[in-house]
Design a protein around this motif. Structure first.
Motif, PDB file in Angstrom:
ATOM      1  N   PRO A  63      12.992   9.926  -5.925  1.00 32.25           N
ATOM      2  CA  PRO A  63      11.786   9.811  -5.112  1.00 32.25           C
ATOM      3  C   PRO A  63      10.540   9.350  -5.873  1.00 32.25           C
ATOM      4  CG  PRO A  63      12.270  12.107  -5.547  1.00 32.25           C
ATOM      5  CD  PRO A  63      13.427  11.320  -6.076  1.00 32.25           C
TER       6      PRO A  63
ATOM      7  N   TYR B 286      21.518   8.007  -1.283  1.00 36.45           N
ATOM      8  CA  TYR B 286      20.358   8.875  -1.494  1.00 36.45           C
ATOM      9  C   TYR B 286      20.757  10.040  -2.378  1.00 36.45           C
ATOM     10  CZ  TYR B 286      22.542  11.840   2.083  1.00 36.45           C
ATOM     11  OH  TYR B 286      23.429  12.623   2.791  1.00 36.45           O
ATOM     12  N   THR B 287      19.770  10.624  -3.021  1.00 39.55           N
ATOM     13  CA  THR B 287      19.988  11.827  -3.817  1.00 39.55           C
ATOM     14  C   THR B 287      19.439  13.018  -3.047  1.00 39.55           C
ATOM     15  OG1 THR B 287      17.859  11.557  -4.905  1.00 39.55           O
ATOM     16  CG2 THR B 287      19.761  10.556  -5.983  1.00 39.55           C
ATOM     17  N   ASN B 288      19.792  14.203  -3.520  1.00 44.11           N
ATOM     18  CA  ASN B 288      19.391  15.394  -2.767  1.00 44.11           C
ATOM     19  C   ASN B 288      17.956  15.817  -3.019  1.00 44.11           C
ATOM     20  OD1 ASN B 288      21.846  15.704  -1.438  1.00 44.11           O
ATOM     21  ND2 ASN B 288      22.751  16.640  -3.253  1.00 44.11           N
ATOM     22  N   HIS B 289      17.268  15.148  -3.936  1.00 41.75           N
ATOM     23  CA  HIS B 289      15.870  15.534  -4.136  1.00 41.75           C
ATOM     24  C   HIS B 289      14.910  14.552  -3.472  1.00 41.75           C
ATOM     25  CE1 HIS B 289      16.374  12.744  -7.432  1.00 41.75           C
ATOM     26  NE2 HIS B 289      15.217  13.009  -8.006  1.00 41.75           N
ATOM     27  N   MET B 290      15.418  13.751  -2.544  1.00 45.30           N
ATOM     28  CA  MET B 290      14.497  12.911  -1.787  1.00 45.30           C
ATOM     29  C   MET B 290      14.620  13.202  -0.293  1.00 45.30           C
ATOM     30  SD  MET B 290      16.381   9.280  -2.318  1.00 45.30           S
ATOM     31  CE  MET B 290      15.221   8.434  -1.269  1.00 45.30           C
ATOM     32  N   PRO B 291      13.530  12.989   0.441  1.00 50.35           N
ATOM     33  CA  PRO B 291      13.572  13.237   1.879  1.00 50.35           C
ATOM     34  C   PRO B 291      14.378  12.144   2.593  1.00 50.35           C
ATOM     35  CG  PRO B 291      11.295  13.231   1.048  1.00 50.35           C
ATOM     36  CD  PRO B 291      12.177  12.645  -0.011  1.00 50.35           C
TER      37      PRO B 291
ATOM     38  N   HIS C  16      24.553  19.700   2.317  1.00 52.75           N
ATOM     39  CA  HIS C  16      23.318  18.964   2.038  1.00 52.75           C
ATOM     40  C   HIS C  16      22.102  19.848   2.276  1.00 52.75           C
ATOM     41  CE1 HIS C  16      20.079  15.911   3.036  1.00 52.75           C
ATOM     42  NE2 HIS C  16      20.381  15.668   1.788  1.00 52.75           N
TER      43      HIS C  16
ATOM     44  N   ALA D 173      21.610  22.055  -0.627  1.00 51.70           N
ATOM     45  CA  ALA D 173      21.066  21.313  -1.761  1.00 51.70           C
ATOM     46  C   ALA D 173      19.569  21.059  -1.570  1.00 51.70           C
ATOM     47  CB  ALA D 173      21.812  19.989  -1.934  1.00 51.70           C
ATOM     48  N   ARG D 174      19.185  20.694  -0.346  1.00 53.10           N
ATOM     49  CA  ARG D 174      17.765  20.458  -0.052  1.00 53.10           C
ATOM     50  C   ARG D 174      16.960  21.740  -0.249  1.00 53.10           C
ATOM     51  NH1 ARG D 174      15.098  16.619  -0.537  1.00 53.10           N
ATOM     52  NH2 ARG D 174      13.690  16.927   1.201  1.00 53.10           N
TER      53      ARG D 174
ATOM     54  N   VAL E 128      16.166  22.441  -3.766  1.00 51.89           N
ATOM     55  CA  VAL E 128      15.074  21.619  -4.304  1.00 51.89           C
ATOM     56  C   VAL E 128      13.728  22.142  -3.813  1.00 51.89           C
ATOM     57  CG1 VAL E 128      14.019  19.319  -4.282  1.00 51.89           C
ATOM     58  CG2 VAL E 128      16.497  19.542  -4.453  1.00 51.89           C
TER      59      VAL E 128
ATOM     60  N   LEU F  84       7.714  15.745  -7.187  1.00 54.39           N
ATOM     61  CA  LEU F  84       8.810  14.785  -7.034  1.00 54.39           C
ATOM     62  C   LEU F  84       8.393  13.349  -7.340  1.00 54.39           C
ATOM     63  CD1 LEU F  84      10.586  16.156  -3.835  1.00 54.39           C
ATOM     64  CD2 LEU F  84      11.380  16.309  -6.198  1.00 54.39           C
ATOM     65  N   THR F  85       7.112  13.043  -7.154  1.00 57.94           N
ATOM     66  CA  THR F  85       6.692  11.650  -7.323  1.00 57.94           C
ATOM     67  C   THR F  85       5.928  11.393  -8.618  1.00 57.94           C
ATOM     68  OG1 THR F  85       4.731  12.137  -5.998  1.00 57.94           O
ATOM     69  CG2 THR F  85       6.585  11.129  -4.860  1.00 57.94           C
TER      70      THR F  85
ATOM     71  N   LEU G 259      14.642  20.752 -10.500  1.00 54.96           N
ATOM     72  CA  LEU G 259      15.060  20.263  -9.192  1.00 54.96           C
ATOM     73  C   LEU G 259      15.918  21.265  -8.423  1.00 54.96           C
ATOM     74  CD1 LEU G 259      15.703  16.537 -10.126  1.00 54.96           C
ATOM     75  CD2 LEU G 259      13.838  17.456  -8.736  1.00 54.96           C
TER      76      LEU G 259
ATOM     77  N   ARG H  42      19.364  18.525 -10.786  1.00 51.83           N
ATOM     78  CA  ARG H  42      19.377  17.908  -9.474  1.00 51.83           C
ATOM     79  C   ARG H  42      20.668  18.318  -8.759  1.00 51.83           C
ATOM     80  NH1 ARG H  42      20.353  11.760  -9.411  1.00 51.83           N
ATOM     81  NH2 ARG H  42      22.391  12.351  -8.694  1.00 51.83           N
ATOM     82  N   PRO H  43      20.560  18.960  -7.604  1.00 54.02           N
ATOM     83  CA  PRO H  43      21.777  19.495  -6.996  1.00 54.02           C
ATOM     84  C   PRO H  43      22.673  18.426  -6.393  1.00 54.02           C
ATOM     85  CG  PRO H  43      19.850  20.005  -5.646  1.00 54.02           C
ATOM     86  CD  PRO H  43      19.354  19.267  -6.848  1.00 54.02           C
TER      87      PRO H  43
ATOM     88  N   LEU I  45      26.295  18.023  -3.830  1.00 56.38           N
ATOM     89  CA  LEU I  45      26.762  18.774  -2.664  1.00 56.38           C
ATOM     90  C   LEU I  45      27.710  19.888  -3.077  1.00 56.38           C
ATOM     91  CD1 LEU I  45      27.323  16.324   0.289  1.00 56.38           C
ATOM     92  CD2 LEU I  45      25.253  17.391  -0.564  1.00 56.38           C
TER      93      LEU I  45
END
Lengths: 458, 283
Positions: A332, A365-370, B78, B81-82, B85, B113-114, B148, B208-209, B211
């Motif tokens: 992200p 996509y990765t799990n740390h992005m929306p 998922h 995992a979310r 984070v 995150l950014t 993460l 970073r997770p 699944l």
């Protein structure tokens, strides 16, 4: 060359072409991280306006990295057809965009004109395109290539089957491979991302791939995506190999950070010609993704779309069989959410096709992005409509080695059915012979990986 | 047309190997999936194939789409995992481990995150608080960061940290006060070292997770880390979770590694170059 404009009674000016290109980008978190993004939506549109009035020659004469300093710039600039460029040089980007989109402009005309464009011209056009523009323009273009089979024909959608495993267990890899084949995946490539980047490990997996390819007579390509140096060593050591893979960047420094140069690619190509298992002539596989230059600090102050276009210009010089933008893998900080990933996927496909390379996309996509699976299913459908050569297929879409999600093995079959597309012709015929599909649709046998274990025929 | 004999040989080899191989580590998902309906004849074969991988094979289909249970299982994994984070490490855990909490320069999750650069530093007040915590110079400083995955910290810290601290002290090394950093990245250790003068810094951080595992934690270790140092000079121990390197075992192993790094005065590739890498690869 005018680098200023007035919009909504506000005046905007830009220092150089590079700044115009960066600020004309659709919003990307990576450009913001690099400190080069437009400061406001209005400034973004002002930059697009200025860009639309720049001439092809303005873009050609202002490469993102100077010719003297950068091999990628030299490869792109030296590859331009000067006569065709001479015809285009006085066109504004606005004119060129409308010519591309005109329904009377043919595929052959566009492909000819593209020989006179540099990566910066192609990136500039991309920044003036809406999402449907990107689909509409790309849909006119098909780029084919031949390794063992021919990818990219109109009416086809291929897949790279990606049977990754968390420990490179050959049997575990084989299980995922059979699963993918049973859904009609694997016509573009059977390609593994290895955990262990060693000659021994690569060779072991390649031998299994080769055995399976030969014993079931599968018309496809095989590759294990180690570092280019490891693959060259494995090939010299006698490993069966149709293609060699490498991640590439849009600057020489970026490629150096990946540990290779143009010479390394030439060596791989020459070696495959003598010792590879494929017919060719297209025997290279490149991967890219917006933001990779910034992540290694080698973006040279340029935006990520321009750097991506430069990857394609570099790739073109080596006539690859496939180029893959791994669009949502980077995270992200470069592409924040599904909106940015979908946009980037469409941009990359358009720019790749216009450059003249056989372009596919790892919609991921990765799990740390929306983002979630819905978003990449959207992107895959959009790209299939735009004529993308291939997408990825992984069991359930869950890559247990790279820890990200991409398209499931089911997805290509569903998209082919919805859009009336078929796999690569030779593979399509093989699927029908194996009884996995009938008239392009999955049969009752499809989805049963054990048919390969029982040595059964329909 | 198919080379039946060779195909048969491959199938036999694959089967023999699959039956011999130990079950794949810990993905409960594929084991729980039911066989696709109407394929009982291939049930035994598929069971053998599933043992060889945690990939979601043999899941069947509904037309060219996933079956409902597969689709929901993917969505559930998922979602987990979310959550790993997005959710914070609980105050309860920090209280139980007596970890003072600091926050990086990131003001929000989105910023974390950014803006990786902001996750690598502490703001003014955090820097002061850290210096107040570390009153005397120490050999080793250990801190935790959510990174993460907050779930990685929740799942592993309680089992790992006491073993790690005891293991380091048992080697006669002095250890500073352990603490926690919210929205922290690995390279925050560079500033931590500069502010405290600790020789060896270790950060335990959520990976970073994927699944399959949202609970995986890593330890990054460095000898006198400094801003701008090559990333290759950090030593990393990854995959710390119940299905990988168990937390208690990891604690003992990292303690040993810290001793080696302290003695060698080097970490990462530099440690390897000094021939001290045997320890680092023995797991």
């Amino acid at each position: 060359m005018t680098l200023q404009t007035t919009l909504q009674n506000k005046s905007f000016s830009f220092a150089d072409v590079k700044e115009v290109l960066a600020k004309a980008n659709e919003e990307k978190s990576g450009d913001r991280l690099a400190g080069i993004a437009a400061g406001s939506d209005l400034e973004r549109v002002a930059a697009k306006t200025v860009l639309s009035n720049l001439l092809v020659s303005d873009l050609r004469e202002n490469p993102a990295v100077p010719y003297e300093e950068d091999e990628v710039t030299r490869i792109i600039q030296d590859g331009v057809n000067e006569r065709i460029y001479g015809e285009l040089r006085g066109w504004s980007l606005a004119e060129l965009r409308e010519w591309l989109l005109d329904q009377n402009t043919t595929e052959a005309q566009i492909k000819r004109a593209a020989q006179g464009m540099t990566a910066e011209v192609i990136a500039g056009l991309c920044k003036l395109m809406g999402n449907l523009d990107l689909v509409y323009a790309a849909a006119k273009l098909r780029v084919t290539a031949h390794c063992n089979s021919t990818i990219g024909e109109r009416g086809t959608l291929a897949t790279r089957l990606q049977p990754n495993h968390s420990t490179d267990s050959v049997e575990g890899i084989t299980a995922s491979l059979f699963e993918g084949l049973s859904y009609g995946c694997g016509d573009a490539l059977i390609g593994l991302n290895p955990v262990n980047d060693t000659v021994a490990s690569l060779t072991q997996v390649l031998r299994r791939f080769d055995e399976i390819k030969r014993s079931f007579e599968i018309p496809t390509q095989i590759c294990v995506l180690g570092h280019i140096g490891t693959q060259i060593a494995a090939l010299k050591n006698g490993a069966p190999m149709d293609m060699i893979f490498q991640s590439i960047a849009g600057s020489q420094k970026g490629n150096e950070a990946f540990g290779f140069s143009g010479d390394t690619v030439r060596e791989a190509q020459a070696l495959l010609k003598r010792q590879g298992t494929a017919a060719g002539p297209n025997v290279l596989y490149f991967e890219t993704g917006q933001g990779s230059e910034l992540s290694s600090g080698t973006h040279c102050g340029a935006d990520q779309v321009t750097m991506e276009a430069r990857c394609y210009g570099f790739a073109k010089a080596f006539s690859p069989f496939m180029v893959n933008t791994v669009v949502g893998f980077i995270g992200p900080e470069y592409l924040y959410d599904s909106r940015q990933v979908i946009r980037a996927g469409l941009e990359d496909h358009f720019m790749g096709k216009l450059t003249g390379i056989p372009m596919g996309c790892d919609c991921c996509y990765t799990n740390h992005m929306p983002a979630d699976q819905n978003d990449i299913e959207n992107l895959a459908l959009l790209l299939a409509s735009a004529g993308a050569n291939y997408i990825i297929g992984v069991p359930g879409g869950d890559d247990i080695m790279l820890n990200y999600q991409t398209n499931a093995c089911h997805d290509a079959a569903a998209i082919r059915e919805v859009l009336g597309l078929r796999p690569i012709a030779a593979f399509d015929a093989w699927l029908e012979r194996m009884g996995i599909t009938e008239n392009g649709k999955l049969t009752d046998r499809a989805g049963d990986a054990t048919i390969f274990m029982r040595g059964e025929r329909s | 047309m198919t080379n039946e004999a060779l195909a048969g040989q491959i199938a036999a080899a694959v089967l023999a190997e699959m039956r011999r191989e130990a079950p794949a580590p810990a993905d409960p998902v594929s084991q729980k999936e039911a066989q696709p309906p109407g394929q009982t004849a291939s049930g035994e074969l598929m069971a053998a194939m599933k043992k060889s991988t945690s990939a979601r094979i043999g899941v069947g289909r509904a037309g060219a789409r996933l079956q409902t249970r597969t689709m929901l299982r993917l969505r559930a994994d998922h979602a987990a995992a979310r959550d790993a984070v997005l959710l914070d490490v609980s105050q309860g855990l920090l209280d139980r481990l007596q970890l003072p909490a600091l926050q990086s320069c990131c003001a929000s999750q989105t910023e974390f995150l950014t803006r990786p650069d902001l996750g690598r530093c502490l703001p003014e007040e955090g820097r002061k608080a850290l210096q107040k915590l570390q009153t005397a110079p120490c050999d080793v400083l250990i801190f935790l960061a959510d990174g993460l995955s907050s779930r990685a910290i929740e799942a592993n810290a309680e089992n790992l940290l006491p073993v790690l601290l005891d293991g380091v002290k048992a080697q006669g090394l002095t250890v500073g006060t352990a603490f926690f950093v919210r929205y922290g990245r690995v390279a925050l250790m560079d500033q931590v070292a500069a502010l405290t003068g600790a020789r060896v810094v270790c950060v335990l951080i959520g990976e970073r997770p994927g699944l399959g595992s949202a609970e995986s934690m890593s330890a990054y270790l460095a000898y006198e880390p400094r801003t701008g140092m090559p990333e290759a000079n950090r030593t990393v121990v990854s995959n710390i979770y119940s299905g990988g390197l168990a937390a208690v075992e990891a604690g003992a192993y990292i303690a040993e590694l810290i001793g080696t790094i302290h003695k060698a005065g080097a970490s990462g590739v530099q440690l390897r170059e000094r021939g001290e890498y045997d320890l680092a690869i023995k797991r």
